[in-house]
Scaffold this active site. Structure first.
Site, short mmCIF file in Angstrom:
data_model
loop_
_atom_site.label_atom_id
_atom_site.label_comp_id
_atom_site.label_asym_id
_atom_site.label_seq_id
_atom_site.Cartn_x
_atom_site.Cartn_y
_atom_site.Cartn_z
N THR A 104 -10.52 12.66 -3.11
CA THR A 104 -9.30 12.89 -3.27
C THR A 104 -8.73 13.19 -4.51
OG1 THR A 104 -8.94 11.71 -1.29
CG2 THR A 104 -7.24 12.07 -2.62
N GLU A 161 -12.34 3.30 -5.50
CA GLU A 161 -11.45 2.31 -5.03
C GLU A 161 -12.64 0.99 -4.90
OE1 GLU A 161 -10.59 4.60 -1.95
OE2 GLU A 161 -8.46 4.13 -1.98
N ASN A 200 -8.59 -0.51 1.44
CA ASN A 200 -8.60 0.37 2.39
C ASN A 200 -8.02 0.05 3.74
OD1 ASN A 200 -8.99 3.35 1.27
ND2 ASN A 200 -10.69 2.21 0.37
N THR A 210 -0.21 3.98 5.78
CA THR A 210 0.20 5.10 5.17
C THR A 210 1.20 5.86 6.34
OG1 THR A 210 -1.93 5.94 5.78
CG2 THR A 210 -1.30 5.55 3.35
#
Lengths: 211, 211
Positions: A3, A84, A206, A211
């Site tokens: 991403t 991450e 995560n 979201t």
């Protein structure tokens, strides 16, 4: 790709055709050689901009091509190093693939394996997981032809694990960047893949945001 | 398949041919529809044994075929429910694929996505990650045709997220077993996949033991 949005600018006017070819080559040898968790995003983008005085050039000067390649590799590596929850990277190189596509497929499987990535997180030089991941894409791989090196230390060859200095191996596999080289012993196919480890922090990040 | 040895025995003599066909069909609809972390093992094995008095039968009686299928599904589910560090399972069903292979490929991508599996761990009904994972295998998927249902609650259709009761959705996505149904709106292809979530405990287990 992972991403991201990347923009590379060249202070030199170039024709769209050679610019496009330059970008595709550079991306293929950088952004397409990284993976964090295998997931991609709809907004993954790399832009190459060019501008400046004078007539746009049809030919890309060699130093410009090298510089763009260098910047693309640098940016791609930064993505993995910013993965991450990551604690270390694996610099994976596959050699001896039947062809480049074959080598790349094996590289993706090894770099994408959760078992390999958790072993990396634990600093555990678990060569069995690496070979097992490679074999998921090609069950015809011949153990007799495989040669695996972790952090410069040969750990598997001629179908057998090798005697190694375990302390040195543990140290090599706990470094911030761990080189893993696997020769499939089949042909000239080569591929590189840069990946991060899979840590508890990755899961935490995560699983805990909505979201 | 996931790492395992499974043995199913039928107390009835059957010819090797029909026995083999029976096993392949049952495995295809059970062990090949599960994934824990995507990794497989060289010793993944399912054996179907048959024996008993009398002449081996050429035809498999329907109740026997159903029973073998049932046992295979049950065993396969037990593997996922015993996944390392798992806290819940996702019962994924893909409908409307171009064909069965297409549906299965999408199912594998969604069930194998670390972002989907961490969202599942967090009980986070993150439909965006599910659609993004599906799109990694087929960039031509048309959002207008997609229809996504989480725990029986429609969350995306006609190219847009739907108004939902967020509390009910959160509850549905935090259950021990979460049904996820994605219709691709293309054809008759269907596939199922059963997977576990990706938890911190998974990472802990797999990064902390040396083999």
């Amino acid at each position: 790709m992972a991403t991201m949005l990347a923009v590379i600018a060249v202070d030199l006017p170039l024709q769209p055709g050679p610019l496009d070819a330059l970008l595709r080559r550079a991306v293929d040898r950088s952004f397409h050689e990284i993976t964090v968790d295998g997931d991609t995003s709809t907004n993954d983008t790399v832009l190459l901009l060019s501008g400046g005085d004078g007539e746009p050039l049809q030919q890309v000067p060699e130093p410009v091509a090298l510089a763009v390649q260098h910047v693309a590799e640098r940016l791609a590596r930064m993505i993995v190093e910013d993965g991450e929850g990551m604690s270390r990277v694996m610099e994976l190189r596959i050699r001896g693939g039947a062809d480049e596509a074959h080598a790349r497929e094996v590289a993706r499987a090894v770099a994408g394996s959760s078992l390999v990535k958790t072993a990396l997180a634990g600093g555990d030089p678990n060569w069995g997981r690496i070979l097992a991941a490679a074999a998921t894409v090609d069950q015809e791989l011949d153990p007799q032809r495989l040669r695996l090196t972790l952090g410069g230390i040969a750990v598997f060859a001629d179908g057998l694990p090798l005697e190694t200095d375990q302390a040195a191996l543990d140290r090599a596999f706990s470094a911030p960047a761990v080189k893993v080289e696997l020769d499939l012993g089949l042909g000239d196919g080569e591929a590189r893949m840069l990946t991060s480890d899979l840590t508890k922090r990755y899961v935490e990040i995560n699983s805990e945001y909505t979201t």
